[in-house]
Scaffold this motif. Sequence first.
Motif, PDB file in Angstrom:
ATOM      1  N   ASP A  67     -29.858 -16.352  80.743  1.00 14.07           N
ATOM      2  CA  ASP A  67     -30.022 -15.182  79.862  1.00 14.07           C
ATOM      3  C   ASP A  67     -28.987 -13.980  80.590  1.00 14.07           C
ATOM      4  O   ASP A  67     -29.378 -12.818  80.652  1.00 14.07           O
ATOM      5  CB  ASP A  67     -31.171 -14.594  79.642  1.00 14.07           C
ATOM      6  CG  ASP A  67     -31.228 -13.333  78.743  1.00 14.07           C
ATOM      7  OD1 ASP A  67     -30.294 -13.553  77.803  1.00 14.07           O
ATOM      8  OD2 ASP A  67     -32.170 -12.800  78.872  1.00 14.07           O
ATOM      9  N   HIS A  99     -37.128 -16.356  75.321  1.00 10.43           N
ATOM     10  CA  HIS A  99     -38.130 -15.745  75.911  1.00 10.43           C
ATOM     11  C   HIS A  99     -39.757 -16.199  75.447  1.00 10.43           C
ATOM     12  O   HIS A  99     -40.313 -16.771  76.400  1.00 10.43           O
ATOM     13  CB  HIS A  99     -37.906 -14.136  75.825  1.00 10.43           C
ATOM     14  CG  HIS A  99     -36.684 -13.921  76.209  1.00 10.43           C
ATOM     15  ND1 HIS A  99     -36.246 -13.833  77.504  1.00 10.43           N
ATOM     16  CD2 HIS A  99     -35.528 -13.286  75.270  1.00 10.43           C
ATOM     17  CE1 HIS A  99     -35.124 -13.575  77.614  1.00 10.43           C
ATOM     18  NE2 HIS A  99     -34.588 -13.124  76.462  1.00 10.43           N
ATOM     19  N   HIS A 116     -33.634 -14.007  69.948  1.00 12.32           N
ATOM     20  CA  HIS A 116     -34.738 -13.776  70.579  1.00 12.32           C
ATOM     21  C   HIS A 116     -36.208 -13.428  70.129  1.00 12.32           C
ATOM     22  O   HIS A 116     -35.984 -13.002  68.964  1.00 12.32           O
ATOM     23  CB  HIS A 116     -34.453 -12.265  71.373  1.00 12.32           C
ATOM     24  CG  HIS A 116     -33.096 -12.182  72.354  1.00 12.32           C
ATOM     25  ND1 HIS A 116     -31.812 -12.147  71.509  1.00 12.32           N
ATOM     26  CD2 HIS A 116     -32.767 -12.684  73.494  1.00 12.32           C
ATOM     27  CE1 HIS A 116     -30.903 -12.246  72.265  1.00 12.32           C
ATOM     28  NE2 HIS A 116     -31.426 -12.370  73.649  1.00 12.32           N
ATOM     29  N   HIS A 139     -29.142 -20.531  76.959  1.00 16.49           N
ATOM     30  CA  HIS A 139     -29.338 -18.998  76.551  1.00 16.49           C
ATOM     31  C   HIS A 139     -28.502 -18.258  77.502  1.00 16.49           C
ATOM     32  O   HIS A 139     -29.030 -17.880  78.523  1.00 16.49           O
ATOM     33  CB  HIS A 139     -30.900 -18.527  76.318  1.00 16.49           C
ATOM     34  CG  HIS A 139     -30.872 -17.190  75.750  1.00 16.49           C
ATOM     35  ND1 HIS A 139     -30.934 -17.016  74.395  1.00 16.49           N
ATOM     36  CD2 HIS A 139     -30.695 -15.894  76.346  1.00 16.49           C
ATOM     37  CE1 HIS A 139     -30.896 -15.804  74.024  1.00 16.49           C
ATOM     38  NE2 HIS A 139     -30.661 -15.077  75.363  1.00 16.49           N
ATOM     39  N   HIS A 162     -25.337 -14.859  77.442  1.00 19.69           N
ATOM     40  CA  HIS A 162     -24.364 -14.120  76.818  1.00 19.69           C
ATOM     41  C   HIS A 162     -23.091 -13.767  77.496  1.00 19.69           C
ATOM     42  O   HIS A 162     -22.807 -13.358  78.480  1.00 19.69           O
ATOM     43  CB  HIS A 162     -24.997 -12.645  76.786  1.00 19.69           C
ATOM     44  CG  HIS A 162     -26.499 -12.406  76.072  1.00 19.69           C
ATOM     45  ND1 HIS A 162     -26.475 -11.992  74.675  1.00 19.69           N
ATOM     46  CD2 HIS A 162     -27.645 -12.818  76.537  1.00 19.69           C
ATOM     47  CE1 HIS A 162     -27.809 -12.012  74.352  1.00 19.69           C
ATOM     48  NE2 HIS A 162     -28.466 -12.686  75.366  1.00 19.69           N
TER      49      HIS A 162
HETATM   50 ZN    ZN Z   1     -30.724 -13.056  75.655  1.00 19.13          ZN
END
Ligand code: ZN
Length: 422
Positions: free
Chosen positions: A314, A263, A224, A69, A71
């Motif tokens: 993340d 998460h 998420h 995960h 971005h």
């Molecule tokens: Zn994220």
Amino acid sequence: MKGFRGTLVDFTGDPRTQPGALRHVEDGLLVVEDGRVAFSGSYKDKLNPGLEVTDYSGKLIVPGFVDAHVHSAQTDILASPSENLLDWLEQHAFRAEARFAEPRHAREGSESFLDELVRNGTTTAAVFPSSHPESVDALFQAAERRGMRIAAGKLMMDRNCPPGVRDQAERSYEEARSLIGRWHHRARLVYAVSPRFAPTSSERQLELAGQLLQEHDGVLLQTHLSETENEVRWVRELFPWARNYLDVYARYGMLRPRALFAHCLHLDASEWERLAAAGAAAVHCPGSNLFLGSGLFDFGAARRAGAAVALGSDVGGGTSFSMLRAMYDACKVARLRGLPFDALDGFYLATLGSARALGMEAHIGSFAPGREADFVVLRPDATALMARRMAQARSIEERLFLFMTLGDERAVQATYILGARN
Ligand code: ZN
Ligand code: GUN
């Protein structure tokens, strides 16, 4: 055919539930042919005397890390302070992503993002670019050129966000469909249907995201779930009919194998059981959870339910691309929860564990023959302190523990993708 000599470490299963799942060959040899593992074992068993061998004796050779995960459009705002997740999205994340509408910026940003992954030994990632198709094209183009195995998809977000990143339900669906046609299963790339999270999608958009999953074989789902208490409350207001947060995604057909829920900090026991029963995975992002103050992942609940867990940096909610750092953060969070977490847990999560969650264990995550030859060479003497401390380590478990606790990108000597150094 090429050989690599060094200490080989990989897994045949989850070491927490399968004792003996760690494979460790102190003087090992990895043989690569046509980008795949042809042999992994003892250097003594080398069959071909003429084999050209790169000597990494004294170094560790492990499967390339899998960041489940991350971005790609948030690198430029990584480590931006804020009160909490929702503030941070408004103040930093959306602004950075809005810039990825511009193809030149998206190309440059994607290249530098992949540079960071490679520098940190990450060879596969499940990536959120932005809601602009240009951001996905740019990332996939750059990944294809490097031969990398990447899963990604355009973010779907048609409400509760600024115009620069907002899309519209039907157009979002059409854009995703055309990206799937262009990129899904081309080279090593996989499309991931990516509704950002329930609060930024209308019910129509979630329905269409579910439709994309039904219409296309082998695509992933990533989103998420239950990251902060504010967000959970917000979801309750927006979807009053839902039993809980997970129920929103379940209603639209997103609770399935190869679905990645980042998460999962505030799930109740019934949500954990439902997630596990569906064969979906929770992606633990401890660096981000600590940085944004979102909460402490409950590994105990995940283990009790038998849920698959993967590991993510993340970035940019997380502040480091290093999966060694992510492992150590996971270890510290487990400690705070009173749960055991050792180096085998960490290295498993960042390799085979995450590969399994992505449904890619037949291709990557270990050195079983036939696997794609993505691997990382780790140096025990990355810093003077590491060298000194490593000299005291007596077992492979201790060495791995020191890589986890003291290591970062400085410990990555080389990253190989399909057997080629990057
Ligand atoms: Zn994220
Ligand atoms: N929830 C929705 N979007 C995001 C994001 O970009 N980062 C994190 N950490 N959580 C999110």
